[in-house]
Design an enzyme around this catalytic site. Structure first.
Site, PDB file in Angstrom:
ATOM      1  N   ASN A 103      -0.335  -2.628  -9.768  1.00 25.43           N
ATOM      2  CA  ASN A 103      -0.128  -2.428  -8.331  1.00 25.43           C
ATOM      3  C   ASN A 103       0.140  -3.788  -7.686  1.00 25.43           C
ATOM      4  O   ASN A 103      -0.680  -4.705  -7.794  1.00 25.43           O
ATOM      5  CB  ASN A 103      -1.395  -1.769  -7.759  1.00 25.43           C
ATOM      6  CG  ASN A 103      -1.297  -1.514  -6.274  1.00 25.43           C
ATOM      7  OD1 ASN A 103      -0.828  -2.366  -5.527  1.00 25.43           O
ATOM      8  ND2 ASN A 103      -1.748  -0.361  -5.827  1.00 25.43           N
ATOM      9  N   ASP A 120       0.799  -4.390  -4.397  1.00 24.58           N
ATOM     10  CA  ASP A 120       0.620  -4.395  -2.937  1.00 24.58           C
ATOM     11  C   ASP A 120       0.120  -5.738  -2.408  1.00 24.58           C
ATOM     12  O   ASP A 120       0.526  -6.199  -1.344  1.00 24.58           O
ATOM     13  CB  ASP A 120      -0.427  -3.347  -2.516  1.00 24.58           C
ATOM     14  CG  ASP A 120       0.038  -1.922  -2.723  1.00 24.58           C
ATOM     15  OD1 ASP A 120       1.229  -1.713  -3.007  1.00 24.58           O
ATOM     16  OD2 ASP A 120      -0.810  -1.023  -2.603  1.00 24.58           O
ATOM     17  N   HIS A 121      -0.801  -6.353  -3.154  1.00 24.98           N
ATOM     18  CA  HIS A 121      -1.472  -7.528  -2.588  1.00 24.98           C
ATOM     19  C   HIS A 121      -0.669  -8.804  -2.716  1.00 24.98           C
ATOM     20  O   HIS A 121      -1.015  -9.812  -2.097  1.00 24.98           O
ATOM     21  CB  HIS A 121      -2.897  -7.633  -3.119  1.00 24.98           C
ATOM     22  CG  HIS A 121      -3.687  -6.455  -2.628  1.00 24.98           C
ATOM     23  ND1 HIS A 121      -3.910  -6.234  -1.281  1.00 24.98           N
ATOM     24  CD2 HIS A 121      -4.192  -5.380  -3.265  1.00 24.98           C
ATOM     25  CE1 HIS A 121      -4.563  -5.094  -1.127  1.00 24.98           C
ATOM     26  NE2 HIS A 121      -4.743  -4.556  -2.324  1.00 24.98           N
ATOM     27  N   HIS A 147       2.229   0.953  -2.662  1.00 28.17           N
ATOM     28  CA  HIS A 147       1.789   1.883  -1.615  1.00 28.17           C
ATOM     29  C   HIS A 147       2.463   1.498  -0.305  1.00 28.17           C
ATOM     30  O   HIS A 147       2.179   0.437   0.249  1.00 28.17           O
ATOM     31  CB  HIS A 147       0.259   1.779  -1.496  1.00 28.17           C
ATOM     32  CG  HIS A 147      -0.348   2.717  -0.493  1.00 28.17           C
ATOM     33  ND1 HIS A 147      -1.708   2.768  -0.270  1.00 28.17           N
ATOM     34  CD2 HIS A 147       0.189   3.640   0.347  1.00 28.17           C
ATOM     35  CE1 HIS A 147      -1.969   3.679   0.654  1.00 28.17           C
ATOM     36  NE2 HIS A 147      -0.835   4.204   1.053  1.00 28.17           N
ATOM     37  N   ARG A 157       2.329   1.958   3.173  1.00 30.02           N
ATOM     38  CA  ARG A 157       1.413   2.534   4.170  1.00 30.02           C
ATOM     39  C   ARG A 157       2.150   2.773   5.472  1.00 30.02           C
ATOM     40  O   ARG A 157       3.142   2.103   5.772  1.00 30.02           O
ATOM     41  CB  ARG A 157       0.235   1.578   4.404  1.00 30.02           C
ATOM     42  CG  ARG A 157      -0.673   1.419   3.205  1.00 30.02           C
ATOM     43  CD  ARG A 157      -1.900   0.584   3.568  1.00 30.02           C
ATOM     44  NE  ARG A 157      -2.861   1.363   4.305  1.00 30.02           N
ATOM     45  CZ  ARG A 157      -3.998   1.848   3.812  1.00 30.02           C
ATOM     46  NH1 ARG A 157      -4.336   1.596   2.562  1.00 30.02           N
ATOM     47  NH2 ARG A 157      -4.805   2.563   4.550  1.00 30.02           N
ATOM     48  N   ARG A 194       1.352  -2.533   6.267  1.00 32.04           N
ATOM     49  CA  ARG A 194       0.563  -3.773   6.273  1.00 32.04           C
ATOM     50  C   ARG A 194       0.851  -4.655   5.053  1.00 32.04           C
ATOM     51  O   ARG A 194       0.606  -5.835   5.083  1.00 32.04           O
ATOM     52  CB  ARG A 194      -0.931  -3.475   6.379  1.00 32.04           C
ATOM     53  CG  ARG A 194      -1.517  -2.853   5.138  1.00 32.04           C
ATOM     54  CD  ARG A 194      -3.024  -2.723   5.231  1.00 32.04           C
ATOM     55  NE  ARG A 194      -3.418  -1.721   6.211  1.00 32.04           N
ATOM     56  CZ  ARG A 194      -4.593  -1.096   6.170  1.00 32.04           C
ATOM     57  NH1 ARG A 194      -5.472  -1.401   5.218  1.00 32.04           N
ATOM     58  NH2 ARG A 194      -4.904  -0.187   7.054  1.00 32.04           N
ATOM     59  N   HIS A 195       1.296  -4.053   3.961  1.00 36.78           N
ATOM     60  CA  HIS A 195       1.686  -4.913   2.823  1.00 36.78           C
ATOM     61  C   HIS A 195       3.116  -4.591   2.383  1.00 36.78           C
ATOM     62  O   HIS A 195       4.043  -5.261   2.799  1.00 36.78           O
ATOM     63  CB  HIS A 195       0.658  -4.918   1.670  1.00 36.78           C
ATOM     64  CG  HIS A 195      -0.037  -3.616   1.379  1.00 36.78           C
ATOM     65  ND1 HIS A 195       0.643  -2.469   1.041  1.00 36.78           N
ATOM     66  CD2 HIS A 195      -1.361  -3.304   1.338  1.00 36.78           C
ATOM     67  CE1 HIS A 195      -0.234  -1.503   0.819  1.00 36.78           C
ATOM     68  NE2 HIS A 195      -1.475  -1.961   0.997  1.00 36.78           N
ATOM     69  N   GLU A 235       3.094   5.270  -4.029  1.00 35.14           N
ATOM     70  CA  GLU A 235       1.911   5.822  -3.345  1.00 35.14           C
ATOM     71  C   GLU A 235       2.225   6.038  -1.890  1.00 35.14           C
ATOM     72  O   GLU A 235       2.772   5.141  -1.240  1.00 35.14           O
ATOM     73  CB  GLU A 235       0.758   4.818  -3.419  1.00 35.14           C
ATOM     74  CG  GLU A 235      -0.072   4.918  -4.638  1.00 35.14           C
ATOM     75  CD  GLU A 235      -1.257   3.971  -4.520  1.00 35.14           C
ATOM     76  OE1 GLU A 235      -1.800   3.787  -3.418  1.00 35.14           O
ATOM     77  OE2 GLU A 235      -1.601   3.404  -5.546  1.00 35.14           O
ATOM     78  N   THR A 295      -7.842   2.213   0.325  1.00 25.69           N
ATOM     79  CA  THR A 295      -7.954   3.671   0.236  1.00 25.69           C
ATOM     80  C   THR A 295      -9.379   4.022  -0.172  1.00 25.69           C
ATOM     81  O   THR A 295      -9.768   3.839  -1.314  1.00 25.69           O
ATOM     82  CB  THR A 295      -6.921   4.211  -0.779  1.00 25.69           C
ATOM     83  OG1 THR A 295      -5.665   3.600  -0.483  1.00 25.69           O
ATOM     84  CG2 THR A 295      -6.789   5.707  -0.689  1.00 25.69           C
ATOM     85  N   GLU A 312      -5.136  11.369 -10.233  1.00 20.81           N
ATOM     86  CA  GLU A 312      -5.647  10.020 -10.471  1.00 20.81           C
ATOM     87  C   GLU A 312      -7.072   9.983  -9.940  1.00 20.81           C
ATOM     88  O   GLU A 312      -7.311  10.217  -8.746  1.00 20.81           O
ATOM     89  CB  GLU A 312      -4.773   8.979  -9.773  1.00 20.81           C
ATOM     90  CG  GLU A 312      -5.324   7.571  -9.996  1.00 20.81           C
ATOM     91  CD  GLU A 312      -4.353   6.452  -9.641  1.00 20.81           C
ATOM     92  OE1 GLU A 312      -3.128   6.649  -9.711  1.00 20.81           O
ATOM     93  OE2 GLU A 312      -4.853   5.369  -9.302  1.00 20.81           O
ATOM     94  N   HIS A 314      -8.593   2.075  -9.007  1.00 20.07           N
ATOM     95  CA  HIS A 314      -9.166   1.517  -7.775  1.00 20.07           C
ATOM     96  C   HIS A 314     -10.377   0.656  -8.093  1.00 20.07           C
ATOM     97  O   HIS A 314     -11.383   1.161  -8.598  1.00 20.07           O
ATOM     98  CB  HIS A 314      -9.562   2.578  -6.731  1.00 20.07           C
ATOM     99  CG  HIS A 314      -9.519   2.001  -5.339  1.00 20.07           C
ATOM    100  ND1 HIS A 314     -10.513   1.206  -4.841  1.00 20.07           N
ATOM    101  CD2 HIS A 314      -8.572   2.032  -4.375  1.00 20.07           C
ATOM    102  CE1 HIS A 314     -10.191   0.806  -3.627  1.00 20.07           C
ATOM    103  NE2 HIS A 314      -9.014   1.287  -3.317  1.00 20.07           N
ATOM    104  N   HIS A 318      -5.599  -5.155  -7.131  1.00 19.16           N
ATOM    105  CA  HIS A 318      -6.251  -6.243  -6.410  1.00 19.16           C
ATOM    106  C   HIS A 318      -6.867  -7.285  -7.334  1.00 19.16           C
ATOM    107  O   HIS A 318      -6.642  -8.489  -7.182  1.00 19.16           O
ATOM    108  CB  HIS A 318      -7.318  -5.651  -5.467  1.00 19.16           C
ATOM    109  CG  HIS A 318      -7.989  -6.668  -4.617  1.00 19.16           C
ATOM    110  ND1 HIS A 318      -9.212  -7.216  -4.957  1.00 19.16           N
ATOM    111  CD2 HIS A 318      -7.612  -7.266  -3.469  1.00 19.16           C
ATOM    112  CE1 HIS A 318      -9.550  -8.094  -4.036  1.00 19.16           C
ATOM    113  NE2 HIS A 318      -8.602  -8.140  -3.120  1.00 19.16           N
TER     114      HIS A 318
HETATM  115  N1  PXP Z   1      -4.597   3.733  -7.479  1.00 23.01           N
HETATM  116  C1  PXP Z   1      -4.496   4.118  -6.191  1.00 23.01           C
HETATM  117  C2  PXP Z   1      -4.137   5.530  -5.917  1.00 23.01           C
HETATM  118  C3  PXP Z   1      -4.687   3.190  -5.143  1.00 23.01           C
HETATM  119  O1  PXP Z   1      -4.588   3.596  -3.871  1.00 23.01           O
HETATM  120  C4  PXP Z   1      -4.970   1.856  -5.470  1.00 23.01           C
HETATM  121  C5  PXP Z   1      -5.122   0.847  -4.365  1.00 23.01           C
HETATM  122  O2  PXP Z   1      -3.962   0.734  -3.643  1.00 23.01           O
HETATM  123  C6  PXP Z   1      -5.057   1.501  -6.815  1.00 23.01           C
HETATM  124  C7  PXP Z   1      -4.903   2.472  -7.806  1.00 23.01           C
HETATM  125  C8  PXP Z   1      -5.334   0.103  -7.249  1.00 23.01           C
HETATM  126  O3  PXP Z   1      -6.563  -0.313  -6.755  1.00 23.01           O
HETATM  127  P1  PXP Z   1      -6.946  -1.838  -6.849  1.00 23.01           P
HETATM  128  O4  PXP Z   1      -5.938  -2.590  -6.048  1.00 23.01           O
HETATM  129  O5  PXP Z   1      -8.313  -1.886  -6.261  1.00 23.01           O
HETATM  130  O6  PXP Z   1      -6.918  -2.214  -8.302  1.00 23.01           O
END
Ligand code: PXP
Length: 250
Positions: free
Chosen positions: A9, A11-12, A45, A47, A51-52, A72, A103, A153, A196, A219
């Site tokens: 992921n 996003d960050h 994701h 959103r 935001r990201h 996502e 989330t 998931e 997550h 993350h």
């Molecule tokens: N899976 C889903 C559905 C999520 O929403 C997220 C966070 O965006 C993740 C996995 C990954 O989570 P993390 O960034 O905490 O590893």
């Protein structure tokens, strides 16, 4: 046991970029690096508040990735239109609240069953694999199955939080729930993913569930990449996942 897929992921990377409002660091570059390092998929994701990840990131990911994109999104008309325009490999429906930092929980599928069944039908018809981000709760899993999702998931956040807080009784109870519910979901014919909050310390027990086919991790990996680089950070996660899969839990 089948090989466990690692979805990264990104996003960050976009969170850091957006902190300054410029172009760097580029999440699409991170996605390509992750792909080169053996990621089995990329998760992003989009959103509602952007935001990201932004719309242009999704356009660029769809244009440049060779591995599947797991898109996502919340169950809104706007996101459905975007998904139908891009037709990503997978769409993961997540709950979304503006005020949350991340989330926080799984989707309430049972209460919204009719609307969600309606919502995901065109996505399935467009060829997307529909995944539902969900708590390890039998009622929700049954509802996800009834609405026609192909994948669930499992939200690993409560398990990871309990581990971080040193509340090992809760951690182990959460793990047990996820173990039972991944077996249950698999028995209904659903493909099981999880994610997550997973870290090097928490990944192995989840990776060892034989029904889990994919972990989505963001993350922690992006944070760890600051210290080791993204490819070594991913290689260590991969090593732990493979060890767990082979029964080495030490
Ligand atoms: N899976 C889903 C559905 C999520 O929403 C997220 C966070 O965006 C993740 C996995 C990954 O989570 P993390 O960034 O905490 O590893």
């Amino acid at each position: 046991m089948s090989k466990l897929r690692l979805g990264v992921n990104i996003d960050h990377v976009a969170t850091v970029r957006n902190a300054r409002g410029g172009d760097t660091p580029d999440p699409v570059r991170a996605a390509k690096l992750a792909e080169d390092a053996g990621a089995d998929g990329i998760t992003a994701h989009l959103r509602e508040d952007r935001r990201h990840i932004g719309d242009a990131d999704i356009d660029a990911l769809m244009d440049t990735l060779s591995v599947p994109l797991n898109f996502e999104m919340a169950a809104t008309d706007e996101m459905q239109k975007i998904a139908l325009r891009h037709k990503p490999h997978a769409v993961c429906i997540v709950p979304e609240k503006r005020e949350e930092r991340t989330t926080e929980g799984g989707l309430e599928v049972a209460r919204e069953e009719n609307q969600l069944a309606h919502f995901i039908a065109p996505l399935r018809e467009a060829g997307c694999r529909v995944s539902i981000f969900i708590a390890a709760d039998q009622r929700q899993i049954e509802a996800a199955h009834r609405i026609g999702a192909q994948v669930i998931e499992l939200h690993t956040g409560a398990y990871c939080d309990a581990h971080t807080e040193g509340d090992f009784a809760t951690r182990d109870a959460e793990l047990e729930k996820m173990r039972e519910m991944s077996t249950f979901a698999h028995s209904l014919g659903l493909e099981v993913h999880a994610g997550h909050g997973l870290t090097y310390d928490t990944v192995k027990p989840v990776a060892a569930f034989p029904e889990v086919m994919e972990l989505n991790i963001g993350h922690f990996l992006i944070g760890e990449a600051i210290f080791r680089g993204l490819q070594p950070a991913m290689a260590e996660m991969r090593r732990l996942m493979d060890e767990a899969r082979a029964g080495n839990m030490a």
